[in-house]
Structures are given as structure tokens and as C-alpha cells.
Design a protein around this motif. Structure first.
Motif, short mmCIF file in Angstrom:
data_model
loop_
_atom_site.label_atom_id
_atom_site.label_comp_id
_atom_site.label_asym_id
_atom_site.label_seq_id
_atom_site.Cartn_x
_atom_site.Cartn_y
_atom_site.Cartn_z
N LYS A 1 7.34 9.51 2.31
CA LYS A 1 6.48 11.11 1.87
C LYS A 1 5.35 11.19 0.72
O LYS A 1 4.30 12.20 1.14
CB LYS A 1 7.49 11.51 0.20
N ASN A 2 4.50 9.95 0.50
CA ASN A 2 3.04 10.23 -0.04
C ASN A 2 2.31 8.99 0.91
O ASN A 2 1.36 9.35 -0.09
CB ASN A 2 3.59 9.71 -1.53
N ASN A 3 2.37 9.00 2.14
CA ASN A 3 2.25 8.16 2.32
C ASN A 3 1.45 7.93 3.92
O ASN A 3 2.94 8.67 4.36
CB ASN A 3 1.57 6.82 2.31
N TYR A 4 0.75 7.80 5.18
CA TYR A 4 0.76 7.95 6.32
C TYR A 4 0.11 6.54 6.60
O TYR A 4 -0.47 5.68 6.34
CB TYR A 4 -0.26 8.60 6.65
N GLY B 1 2.41 16.00 -4.42
CA GLY B 1 3.71 16.00 -3.71
C GLY B 1 5.00 16.65 -4.07
O GLY B 1 4.63 16.81 -5.02
N PRO B 2 6.47 16.83 -3.43
CA PRO B 2 7.38 17.08 -4.02
C PRO B 2 8.39 16.02 -5.27
O PRO B 2 9.33 16.80 -5.29
CB PRO B 2 8.47 17.46 -3.11
N TYR B 3 7.59 15.07 -5.41
CA TYR B 3 8.77 14.63 -6.23
C TYR B 3 8.28 15.34 -7.87
O TYR B 3 7.32 15.83 -7.99
CB TYR B 3 7.74 12.92 -6.66
N PRO B 4 9.58 14.96 -8.08
CA PRO B 4 9.23 15.58 -9.89
C PRO B 4 8.25 14.84 -11.13
O PRO B 4 8.29 13.79 -10.11
CB PRO B 4 10.83 15.31 -10.37
N ALA C 1 0.75 -1.38 0.06
CA ALA C 1 -0.17 -0.50 0.01
C ALA C 1 1.05 0.83 0.17
O ALA C 1 0.74 1.97 1.30
CB ALA C 1 -0.70 0.21 0.94
N ASN C 2 1.62 1.41 -0.80
CA ASN C 2 2.76 3.04 -1.05
C ASN C 2 2.50 3.98 -1.20
O ASN C 2 3.01 4.52 -0.50
CB ASN C 2 3.88 1.86 -2.05
N HIS C 3 0.84 4.41 -1.51
CA HIS C 3 1.09 6.14 -1.62
C HIS C 3 -0.24 6.12 -1.82
O HIS C 3 -1.23 5.06 -2.21
CB HIS C 3 1.84 6.67 -2.99
N ASP C 4 -0.58 7.47 -1.28
CA ASP C 4 -2.07 7.71 -1.16
C ASP C 4 -1.89 9.19 -2.45
O ASP C 4 -1.17 9.17 -2.77
CB ASP C 4 -2.72 8.47 -0.14
N ILE C 5 -3.08 8.15 -3.83
CA ILE C 5 -2.74 9.26 -4.97
C ILE C 5 -2.52 11.29 -5.14
O ILE C 5 -1.90 11.26 -5.55
CB ILE C 5 -4.01 8.62 -6.39
N ARG C 6 -3.35 11.34 -4.00
CA ARG C 6 -3.70 12.90 -4.03
C ARG C 6 -2.60 13.42 -2.88
O ARG C 6 -1.86 14.42 -3.43
CB ARG C 6 -5.45 13.12 -2.64
#
Length: 265
Positions: free
Chosen positions: A222-225, A177-180, A167-172
Motif C-alpha cells: 500500500k505504501n511503496n512501489y 495513504g489509507p492507513y489509520p 525497504a518497506n515504505h515511502d514516507i510520503r
């Protein structure tokens, strides 16, 4: 059988799977000190390990491969393409390449009294796979680092008593977020990583009456909690034909920094 997540996250991954007589590690993406410490929680020494299995050659899965190989001389199983990737990773240093044992990306083999099953996944690596482990009627599965899944993946993971699913990331969060932009597109693509919603849908398909524990793994820092991943998957599996109380499935988030408990089935 026993399972323990020693670490799971975008910064490093390692799991222990074992029986009374056979002890295995899956991935080596954290420091050797943390791996040794995690194994000691299960009262296992690295010298007790029969084998190490690698899912793919990205550094968050092979960081300690060189140092552990030099110290313990444990056989390391991986697909042909993954071995090619490992051998071209200069940061691992020199070690005995004869420890690397190539296996097909689709099939099964025996290590001690544990049957190891291998299945390809969709990820931007040479020849990435997921694994399941069986002893008698007991089954443990670990499936991360995949942008998509299909019916064959579900069939491969079916009837697992314990599973660790990405469950790697939340799309929003990722989109804002800061990624390129190219990295965002890679993560969101078919050879990237599963988002929380996709993880929930996948896990719901894998539910059955004998599920004992579900771990959510490989969370992005960076993209999930952890709380967000848990609640998203929880909502996806609330409406199921097996139980009105999802606590019976043992849903939790595998930590990136702390070794989890040993689960016995």
C-alpha cells in the motif's frame, strides 16, 4: 552457498539458504503450496530441509508453520520470546511443539555445515531477530522488520556477499495513504519498519568490494512501489568507494508474488 527469496513483502515472507549438504528455510509466511513450489525451483524437497528459522511471530512470517510441521516434522528454531508468540497463535492449529527449538537472541550455532548467527532487531514483536548465514568465507544475511538500526546491527551484517534488506515504505505515500493514524505511527516508529531512505543509508554502510547481490525486501503493498524503492536506494549508493557501476552490486527488489532465482556464491 545458495540463496533464493521465495517471497518477500508485507503479505508474506520466506527465503531459502543452503549449501551442498545443508538446506534451510527462513520464515514461513506464505502458503505451503508456494513454499513447496519455490523449493522445487532450487531442486530441493521440503524433506531435504535440516531446519527452519523464524525471525518473529507475526503471521506474515509464520503462516504455514502449523501445516508444514504436521506434514514434514522439521525442527524450527526461534528465540524464546518468539516461541511464546508462536505457541499462542491459534490459527496455526495443533502440531508437535517439540519441534520448536529455542535459541538466544544474540549468538551463533551450527546447523550442518552452515553457521547461523542471530542478532536482535527493533520491532513490535516479542523477541525479533535477524539472521546471517556463513560457510567458510561466504556470508548471506537477511534483515527486515526493524524500525531502526545501529552500529551493532551494521557490524553483524558486515561483509555479507548476499543481503536482503528491508525497504518497506515511502514516507510520503504512507503519510498520505489509507492507513489509520495509529498504524502509520507504528510503522514510522522505532519498532516499526525501515523506509526506503533508511534502507538506502543502511545498505550504503554495508557495501564492500565482495558484494554480489542486494535484495530490497518486505515492501508494503500500500505504501511503496518496487520501482520507487529501487530508485531511492540506487541514489543512496551511487556515490560509493567500490564501483562506478552499481550493477556490480546486483541491486534488485525481491518479489512478493514470484519466486526469485537461485543465487550461488
Amino acid at each position: 552457498m545458495r540463496f533464493m527469496s521465495i517471497a518477500s513483502g508485507s503479505s508474506g515472507n520466506c527465503s531459502y539458504i543452503g549449501s551442498d549438504n545443508t538446506h534451510l528455510l527462513l520464515d514461513l509466511g506464505i502458503s505451503m503450496k508456494r513454499i513447496e513450489s519455490g523449493l522445487s525451483n532450487a531442486e530441493i524437497s521440503p524433506r531435504d530441509l535440516k531446519a527452519i528459522l523464524i525471525t518473529h511471530e507475526h503471521i506474515d512470517h509464520i503462516k504455514s508453520l502449523g501445516v508444514i510441521s504436521r506434514k514434514y516434522n522439521i525442527p524450527i528454531y526461534a528465540t524464546y520470546g518468539t516461541i511464546d508468540g508462536i505457541m499462542t497463535t491459534g490459527s496455526l492449529g495443533t502440531y508437535d511443539y517439540n519441534l520448536l527449538k529455542a535459541v538466544p537472541n544474540n549468538g551463533s550455532f551450527q546447523i550442518g555445515d552452515i553457521r547461523v548467527n542471530v542478532h536482535p532487531v527493533s520491532h513490535d514483536a516479542n523477541d525479533p531477530v535477524c539472521y546471517s548465514f556463513e560457510e567458510g568465507d561466504k556470508k548471506i544475511s537477511v534483515a527486515t522488520d526493524m524500525g531502526i538500526y545501529d552500529d551493532m546491527t551494521l557490524d553483524f551484517l558486515s561483509e555479507s556477499n548476499v543481503m536482503l534488506i528491508e525497504a518497506n515504505h515511502d514516507i510520503r505515500m504512507l503519510e498520505a495513504g489509507p492507513y489509520p493514524y495509529p498504524l502509520k505511527q507504528r510503522i514510522l516508529g522505532k519498532r516499526g519498519h525501515l523506509c526506503n531512505e533508511a534502507s538506502g543509508r543502511m545498505i550504503r554502510e554495508l557495501l564492500h568490494e565482495n558484494v554480489l547481490r542486494i535484495y530490497l525486501g518486505h515492501l508494503s503493498d500500500k505504501n511503496n512501489y518496487p520501482e520507487l524503492a529501487y530508485e531511492t536506494v540506487k541514489q543512496a549508493i551511487m556515490d560509493n568507494p567500490y564501483t562506478n557501476d552499481i550493477r556490480e552490486f546486483g541491486l534488485s527488489v525481491a518479489s512478493r508474488n514470484e519466486c526469485g532465482e537461485v543465487v550461488e556464491i
